[in-house]
Motif scaffolding. Structure first.
Motif, PDB file in Angstrom:
ATOM      1  N   ASN A  41       5.036   0.191  70.287  1.00  0.00           N
ATOM      2  CA  ASN A  41       5.227   1.545  70.917  1.00  0.00           C
ATOM      3  C   ASN A  41       4.706   1.824  72.264  1.00  0.00           C
ATOM      4  OD1 ASN A  41       7.138   2.698  68.923  1.00  0.00           O
ATOM      5  ND2 ASN A  41       5.014   2.711  67.674  1.00  0.00           N
ATOM      6  N   HIS A  99      10.565  15.567  73.135  1.00  0.00           N
ATOM      7  CA  HIS A  99      11.936  15.749  72.018  1.00  0.00           C
ATOM      8  C   HIS A  99      11.792  15.305  70.727  1.00  0.00           C
ATOM      9  CE1 HIS A  99      13.559  17.596  75.720  1.00  0.00           C
ATOM     10  NE2 HIS A  99      13.459  16.485  76.319  1.00  0.00           N
ATOM     11  N   LEU A 100      10.651  14.836  70.475  1.00  0.00           N
ATOM     12  CA  LEU A 100      10.275  14.330  68.992  1.00  0.00           C
ATOM     13  C   LEU A 100       9.342  15.421  68.219  1.00  0.00           C
ATOM     14  CD1 LEU A 100       9.496  10.726  70.167  1.00  0.00           C
ATOM     15  CD2 LEU A 100      11.567  11.560  68.918  1.00  0.00           C
ATOM     16  N   SER A 101       9.471  15.262  66.936  1.00  0.00           N
ATOM     17  CA  SER A 101       8.631  16.325  66.013  1.00  0.00           C
ATOM     18  C   SER A 101       7.070  15.801  66.375  1.00  0.00           C
ATOM     19  CB  SER A 101       8.794  16.146  64.619  1.00  0.00           C
ATOM     20  OG  SER A 101       8.304  15.014  64.226  1.00  0.00           O
ATOM     21  N   GLU A 116       6.178  18.588  71.933  1.00  0.00           N
ATOM     22  CA  GLU A 116       7.438  18.163  71.278  1.00  0.00           C
ATOM     23  C   GLU A 116       8.443  18.714  72.186  1.00  0.00           C
ATOM     24  OE1 GLU A 116       6.850  19.617  66.279  1.00  0.00           O
ATOM     25  OE2 GLU A 116       6.997  21.288  68.215  1.00  0.00           O
ATOM     26  N   HIS A 152       5.751  13.107  63.948  1.00  0.00           N
ATOM     27  CA  HIS A 152       6.228  11.898  64.253  1.00  0.00           C
ATOM     28  C   HIS A 152       5.123  11.368  65.598  1.00  0.00           C
ATOM     29  CE1 HIS A 152       8.533   8.258  65.003  1.00  0.00           C
ATOM     30  NE2 HIS A 152       8.798   8.664  66.077  1.00  0.00           N
ATOM     31  N   LEU A 153       5.064  12.036  66.289  1.00  0.00           N
ATOM     32  CA  LEU A 153       4.190  11.768  67.661  1.00  0.00           C
ATOM     33  C   LEU A 153       2.659  11.501  67.137  1.00  0.00           C
ATOM     34  CD1 LEU A 153       5.253  14.426  70.224  1.00  0.00           C
ATOM     35  CD2 LEU A 153       5.790  12.114  70.363  1.00  0.00           C
TER      36      LEU A 153
END
Length: 343
Positions: free
Chosen positions: A182, A211-213, A207, A216-217
């Protein structure tokens, strides 16, 4: 099977024995030997086949290959006609054991002050690396050969740092191509945190930017770096404060304000938690040369490691939360972060 990977220790310099080019007009078979030196082989044109401890490697044009000292190398398949390559024979002590594995994103953090312990890492080099056309590594290899043939009496002093730079570049190139790291998004998160060093940590901004929760980050960041994002961000802010304490005569209250702390007392507490000394004592020790000897310095490093380990679970308090930007809520968030650091 014996480990056939090479490790570069950050506290040592590789030493060049030979750096040269070879042109094989006719098919060429690699010598059967156990060399007492390591080899870097970069194929410019054609190809060459090398067997190492029973495993055959085909090195094509644009590929770079490392051979470890002491292992059995030989050729069974002749090279293609008109093959050309650069070879570097070099000495480089290998770690007795794996020791501290370098973490690409967190072993060293922006603006940190380096101590001896910060160089006690070993970087694992790739075995076989395919370079892009016109790679900077290729240019540096040509430059290394030029230095080897130079009449400059200090050429050894120029060759060895250049080889170290090439090895570091190989490590970075290999990490960039690792599909499981990643690497791209982690690097972008770190850039985001660095650009927001002078602000309080805000999960909502992350976020919106990615554009990710946030959850998750958090997961991928901690998996890749071993640190939480709040911890990383706090260390960035303290490193920036340390730089200002070293390079300026600003008042500590002004430095606290510049990096986004609304409460100077809270800033001092966080600074001491990360660095082991108060901002005032840090500046005094740096400016006067007084303060910690080697034993105290080692104790401070131990304290820093323990402090970081104690705070690894702090991220859980922030999952799914949106920090407000009012000064009252900022102070509340600051106190919550301090509590997490004091776990």
């Amino acid at each position: 099977m014996e480990d056939n990977r090479l490790y570069l220790k950050l506290n040592q310099m590789p030493l060049v024995k030979v750096a040269d080019r070879l042109y094989a007009e006719k098919p060429f078979l690699h010598a059967d030997r156990r060399a007492d030196f390591h080899v870097l082989l970069y194929v410019i044109q054609g190809s060459i086949s090398i067997v190492e401890e029973g495993t055959e490697y085909e090195i094509d044009a644009g590929s770079l290959f490392f051979m470890k000292a002491g292992l059995h190398h030989y050729g069974v398949t002749p090279s293609a006609p008109d093959s050309r390559w650069i070879y570097v024979h070099f000495l480089m002590e290998q770690p007795d054991q794996e020791g501290s594995r370098f973490q690409l994103y967190t072993s060293h953090i922006q603006e940190q002050e380096f101590d001896r312990a910060d160089y006690d890492y070993a970087i694992q080099l790739p075995k076989l690396l395919v370079l892009n056309k016109g790679s900077a590594i290729e240019g540096k290899l040509y430059h290394l050969v030029e230095w080897f043939h130079s009449s400059n009496p200090l050429r050894a002093g120029y060759m060895n740092p250049l080889l170290q730079e090439i090895l570091l570049d190989c490590y970075m190139e290999d990490e960039k191509d690792n599909p499981y790291s990643n690497a791209e998004i982690i690097y972008e998160i770190i850039q985001f945190l660095e650009e927001h060093t002078h602000e309080n940590f805000a999960s909502g901004q992350l976020e919106a930017a990615f554009h990710l929760s946030y959850k998750h980050l958090c997961r991928i960041f901690k998996q890749a770096t071993g640190r939480t994002m709040t911890q990383y961000h706090t260390e960035l802010r303290v490193n920036e404060a340390s730089r200002l304490l070293r390079e300026t005569t600003y008042q500590i209250t002004d430095i606290s304000s510049q990096i986004g702390f609304v409460d100077p007392l809270y800033f001092s507490n966080v600074f001491k938690k990360v660095n082991g000394v108060s901002p005032r004592n840090y500046r005094q020790r740096y400016m006067t040369g007084d303060g910690a000897g080697e034993e105290e310095e080692a104790n401070l490093q131990t304290d820093k490691v323990e402090n970081l380990a104690q705070s690894l679970t702090a991220e859980e308090e922030h999952f799914g939360k949106k920090e407000a930007v009012t000064e009252t809520d900022t102070r509340r968030q600051s106190q919550k972060e301090l509590d997490s650091w004091l776990l």
